[in-house]
Design a protein around this motif. Structure first.
Motif, mmCIF file in Angstrom:
data_model
loop_
_atom_site.group_PDB
_atom_site.id
_atom_site.type_symbol
_atom_site.label_atom_id
_atom_site.label_comp_id
_atom_site.label_asym_id
_atom_site.label_seq_id
_atom_site.Cartn_x
_atom_site.Cartn_y
_atom_site.Cartn_z
ATOM 1 N N SER A 68 28.498 56.274 35.993
ATOM 2 C CA SER A 68 27.589 55.269 36.553
ATOM 3 C C SER A 68 28.292 53.932 36.757
ATOM 4 O O SER A 68 27.926 53.153 37.646
ATOM 5 C CB SER A 68 26.361 55.087 35.654
ATOM 6 N N GLN A 69 29.324 53.660 35.961
ATOM 7 C CA GLN A 69 30.066 52.405 36.149
ATOM 8 C C GLN A 69 30.863 52.450 37.452
ATOM 9 O O GLN A 69 30.967 51.461 38.160
ATOM 10 C CB GLN A 69 31.035 52.183 34.979
ATOM 11 N N ILE A 70 31.421 53.603 37.750
ATOM 12 C CA ILE A 70 32.168 53.767 38.998
ATOM 13 C C ILE A 70 31.195 53.583 40.172
ATOM 14 O O ILE A 70 31.501 52.911 41.162
ATOM 15 C CB ILE A 70 32.825 55.171 39.066
ATOM 16 N N GLU A 71 30.005 54.163 40.005
ATOM 17 C CA GLU A 71 28.977 54.063 41.042
ATOM 18 C C GLU A 71 28.631 52.603 41.314
ATOM 19 O O GLU A 71 28.549 52.172 42.463
ATOM 20 C CB GLU A 71 27.752 54.810 40.537
ATOM 21 N N THR A 72 28.430 51.846 40.239
ATOM 22 C CA THR A 72 28.105 50.430 40.369
ATOM 23 C C THR A 72 29.231 49.689 41.098
ATOM 24 O O THR A 72 28.990 48.853 41.961
ATOM 25 C CB THR A 72 27.914 49.806 38.968
ATOM 26 N N ALA A 73 30.478 50.040 40.748
ATOM 27 C CA ALA A 73 31.633 49.371 41.348
ATOM 28 C C ALA A 73 31.714 49.656 42.843
ATOM 29 O O ALA A 73 31.981 48.754 43.647
ATOM 30 C CB ALA A 73 32.908 49.827 40.652
ATOM 31 N N MET B 125 40.941 48.509 56.672
ATOM 32 C CA MET B 125 40.839 49.664 55.774
ATOM 33 C C MET B 125 41.613 49.407 54.481
ATOM 34 O O MET B 125 41.191 49.809 53.403
ATOM 35 C CB MET B 125 41.367 50.937 56.458
ATOM 36 N N GLU B 126 42.748 48.722 54.613
ATOM 37 C CA GLU B 126 43.513 48.409 53.407
ATOM 38 C C GLU B 126 42.765 47.410 52.537
ATOM 39 O O GLU B 126 42.810 47.481 51.311
ATOM 40 C CB GLU B 126 44.905 47.894 53.777
ATOM 41 N N SER B 127 42.056 46.523 53.184
ATOM 42 C CA SER B 127 41.263 45.550 52.429
ATOM 43 C C SER B 127 40.119 46.250 51.689
ATOM 44 O O SER B 127 39.837 45.955 50.533
ATOM 45 C CB SER B 127 40.741 44.474 53.391
ATOM 46 N N LEU B 128 39.486 47.211 52.370
ATOM 47 C CA LEU B 128 38.414 47.979 51.724
ATOM 48 C C LEU B 128 38.973 48.702 50.493
ATOM 49 O O LEU B 128 38.382 48.672 49.412
ATOM 50 C CB LEU B 128 37.843 49.007 52.721
ATOM 51 N N HIS B 129 40.116 49.320 50.681
ATOM 52 C CA HIS B 129 40.777 50.050 49.609
ATOM 53 C C HIS B 129 41.049 49.135 48.414
ATOM 54 O O HIS B 129 40.762 49.457 47.261
ATOM 55 C CB HIS B 129 42.094 50.616 50.175
ATOM 56 N N LYS B 130 41.553 47.951 48.714
ATOM 57 C CA LYS B 130 41.891 46.996 47.665
ATOM 58 C C LYS B 130 40.635 46.513 46.943
ATOM 59 O O LYS B 130 40.596 46.417 45.719
ATOM 60 C CB LYS B 130 42.631 45.804 48.297
ATOM 61 N N ARG B 131 39.579 46.235 47.725
ATOM 62 C CA ARG B 131 38.352 45.736 47.100
ATOM 63 C C ARG B 131 37.712 46.796 46.204
ATOM 64 O O ARG B 131 37.178 46.486 45.141
ATOM 65 C CB ARG B 131 37.360 45.260 48.179
ATOM 66 N N LEU B 132 37.786 48.067 46.627
ATOM 67 C CA LEU B 132 37.232 49.145 45.791
ATOM 68 C C LEU B 132 38.003 49.229 44.476
ATOM 69 O O LEU B 132 37.407 49.311 43.401
ATOM 70 C CB LEU B 132 37.303 50.481 46.539
ATOM 71 N N ALA B 133 39.324 49.174 44.569
ATOM 72 C CA ALA B 133 40.155 49.276 43.365
ATOM 73 C C ALA B 133 39.893 48.105 42.414
ATOM 74 O O ALA B 133 39.750 48.293 41.203
ATOM 75 C CB ALA B 133 41.634 49.346 43.754
ATOM 76 N N HIS B 134 39.774 46.900 42.990
ATOM 77 C CA HIS B 134 39.495 45.721 42.150
ATOM 78 C C HIS B 134 38.152 45.840 41.457
ATOM 79 O O HIS B 134 38.021 45.525 40.276
ATOM 80 C CB HIS B 134 39.495 44.442 43.008
ATOM 81 N N SER B 135 37.157 46.276 42.213
ATOM 82 C CA SER B 135 35.809 46.375 41.675
ATOM 83 C C SER B 135 35.774 47.365 40.505
ATOM 84 O O SER B 135 35.155 47.099 39.472
ATOM 85 C CB SER B 135 34.863 46.802 42.796
ATOM 86 N N ILE B 136 36.459 48.491 40.665
ATOM 87 C CA ILE B 136 36.484 49.493 39.587
ATOM 88 C C ILE B 136 37.190 48.923 38.362
ATOM 89 O O ILE B 136 36.731 49.065 37.236
ATOM 90 C CB ILE B 136 37.167 50.794 40.067
ATOM 91 N N GLU B 137 38.286 48.220 38.595
ATOM 92 C CA GLU B 137 39.030 47.667 37.465
ATOM 93 C C GLU B 137 38.215 46.588 36.750
ATOM 94 O O GLU B 137 38.210 46.496 35.527
ATOM 95 C CB GLU B 137 40.380 47.111 37.932
ATOM 96 N N ARG B 138 37.487 45.800 37.564
ATOM 97 C CA ARG B 138 36.690 44.724 36.972
ATOM 98 C C ARG B 138 35.586 45.307 36.082
ATOM 99 O O ARG B 138 35.313 44.809 35.004
ATOM 100 C CB ARG B 138 36.065 43.886 38.098
#
Lengths: 143, 445
Positions: free
Chosen positions: B353-358, B400-413
């Motif tokens: 669920s945390q991944i989902e939220t991210a 697309m690279e920006s989307l990729h980066k934002r997803l990774a940041h959100s998950i890490e956060r």
């Protein structure tokens, strides 16, 4: 005067590019030119096809994610500095180029580049005012 | 025989079988205590595992003088059901048992549960109350896409729907195109299935050119897996319906332990049949209402298979404020986390669920995703594959690279773990027609 470009997301896996082209072929969509931008993990395939709407339907049905965007086909004199002159004019007009690629066939005596501008409408009028030949889709596909 | 709505109650949101939901607290506690004493007696007499655990602690059923005394009793856990497979926890002879259900059992033996005729009536009544609180009544055409068979979801919902007098379309899970055709052709007004399967139905309907928002469909009753508020928004927007969360588990009865009402603010537990406690999962001490912990349930009426203090592994809390719908039975907060779904990566506890939220935080809608855990050179890696949908796809690599980066940041956060995010093509992640599978653990022991 703008040309409609069909683009799709392709995973970096064997067979994916081939499958996309096959999906287009199965619906009789002819590819005039294409450009694959790729990163380590994925690619974005940009296509100029005879019938972009039909191409989109074909790829959507095959499960691809697609987008139609407007690009500009510009005639480039086939001599040294031909492209540079066009880019100088685009620069002078403050036109932002996202990316560009060459059209596979020449139109008459000239090469053609496909340019994705941030503002395609303004790009068409600015370029035309500066004496650069922008090619209409009908001429492009008749070549 | 199940009681019917009065002729002039129809469509008013009240059903006489729902009456216990509105009992005054004192009367409800009194009823619970009487039922608790009886069920502890029954388990002590007929279930040897329970009797032995009571005796080890020097307890007898007579020790139950108040509801608080329940806290002295031993817990029951999932492995108790596996260890006594198949029939070791039954309190009724087979001659009184009229139905068996079993879990799919991905590891080892399945879990088997049993029902007497009376148990089935109770089950139908709590499912009736579940549907009544979602505003479903006679005249509704309800597509039941929970799997029929050994899984409790399909038949549990089925008998509740028949009891309330709705028209059941028993499609069970699977064959999504046919589900959508029937939904449209029959003028289905409500649906029940897992939330992830309904999202899949919306997606498929769009591909087939069916806009669910234009169908008569107005309510969905979703359960059998944890889901989030964000997912509810996607479902309500994409399906043009109200989406209600329900709660239950086979070990207790199946679906029908608790359900959301029209307020959609927590799930009312059908407390006259199921007694909830919240414990600290580490110390096992009972926590006061309002504090978050693991939900523990005791069946107050089950005959074939009484469950005393069953540890659900679900993390929630009891909501202390009274509900504005008028029901007096207590509510639990939506179960967004199951300690069973939790995985540990590099020493950190992570819930899907945390991944989902991210992902939701970045995309605004929930993409299809899966979590792949691998071990490379002795180090655990968390990979998250995310399908690229039409809303986020761009012809520009930078976007697309920006989307990729934002997803990774959100998950890490949100999780504190750096994930290897991979953007994948639509439909490349397998869809489930029942409970969604989110985690692929490919780490070798």
């Amino acid at each position: 005067m703008k040309v409609t470009q069909l683009s799709t997301f392709i995973e970096n896996r064997p067979g994916r590019l081939h499958a996309a082209c096959t999906a287009l072929a199965a619906k009789g969509v002819n590819i005039h030119t294409l450009m694959l931008a790729d990163t380590a993990e994925f690619g974005i395939l940009r296509l100029i096809v005879a019938d972009p709407a039909a191409g989109k339907v074909a790829l959507d049905a095959a499960g691809y994610v697609t987008r139609l965007t407007e690009v500009v086909a510009v005639e480039v004199p086939d001599d040294a500095g031909g492209l540079a002159r066009i880019l100088v004019e685009a620069d002078a007009a403050g036109l932002n180029i996202e990316y560009m690629y060459a059209f596979s066939t020449a139109v008459g005596q000239h090469a053609v580049v496909i340019i994705r501008f941030a503002e395609p409408d303004r790009a068409v009028s600015e370029l035309q005012q500066r004496g650069i030949s922008v090619i209409a889709p009908v001429t492009l596909f008749a070549a | 025989m199940m009681m019917r709505e009065n002729w002039n109650d129809q469509g008013q949101g009240f059903h006489p079988v729902s009456a216990p939901d509105y009992l005054p607290a004192a009367q409800l506690r009194d009823l619970q205590l009487r039922r608790l004493k009886a069920v502890v007696n029954r388990a002590y007499e007929h279930v040897s595992l329970f009797r032995e655990r009571m005796q080890e602690r020097g307890l007898t059923p007579a020790c139950i003088g108040s509801l608080a005394d329940l806290a002295q009793l031993p817990f029951t856990i999932k492995t108790d059901l596996r260890d006594t497979y198949p029939f070791g926890l039954f309190a009724s002879p087979m001659s009184e048992i009229v139905r068996l259900h079993a879990s799919s059992g991905t590891t080892g033996k399945p879990i088997v549960v049993a029902y007497t005729q009376e148990d089935l009536q109770v089950w139908a009544s709590v499912m009736l109350r579940t549907f009544a609180s979602a505003g479903i009544h006679r005249g509704d055409i309800v597509q039941n896409a929970y799997g029929y068979g050994l899984f409790t979801g399909g038949l549990g919902a089925h008998y509740g729907l028949e009891a309330i007098g709705a028209t059941v379309v028993p499609t069970s899970g699977g064959n999504t195109d046919r589900q959508i055709m029937l939904m449209r052709d029959f003028g289905v007004t409500a649906v029940c299935c897992t939330p992830s399967y309904f999202l899949h139905m919306i997606e498929r309907a769009n591909e087939l050119g069916v806009d669910m928002r234009e169908l008569p469909l107005r309510a969905g009753v979703f359960g059998a897996e944890p889901w989030s508020e964000g997912m509810r928004e996607c479902i309500e927007k994409g399906g043009g319906i109200k989406a209600y969360d329900i709660y239950g588990l086979s070990e207790i009865i199946g679906p029908g332990v608790g359900a959301e009402c029209c307020e959609q603010a927590g799930l009312h537990i059908f407390e006259d049949h199921f007694y909830p406690e919240i414990i600290d999962p580490e110390t096992c001490k009972v926590l006061p209402d309002g504090e978050e912990g693991e939900l523990v349930l005791t069946t107050l009426s089950k005959r074939a298979m009484p469950m005393i203090r069953y540890r659900t592994r679900d993390i929630t809390h009891i909501i202390t404020e009274p509900c504005s719908c008028g029901r007096t039975v207590r509510r639990i907060a939506r179960v967004a986390r199951r300690s069973d779904d939790m995985f540990i990566i590099r020493g950190v506890n992570v819930f899907p669920s945390q991944i989902e939220t991210a992902l939701l935080a970045v995309e605004g809608a929930l993409p299809h995703y899966r979590i792949v855990l691998t071990r490379e050179h002795g180090l655990d890696q968390m990979g998250v594959e995310v399908e690229v949908g039409a809303e986020v796809f761009s012809d520009q690599v930078s976007a697309m690279e920006s989307l990729h980066k934002r997803l990774a940041h959100s998950i890490e956060r949100i999780t504190g773990i750096r994930a290897a995010v991979r953007l994948v093509e639509p439909h490349s992640i397998p869809r489930s027609e029942g409970k969604a599978r989110r985690v692929w653990d490919e780490r070798k022991a």
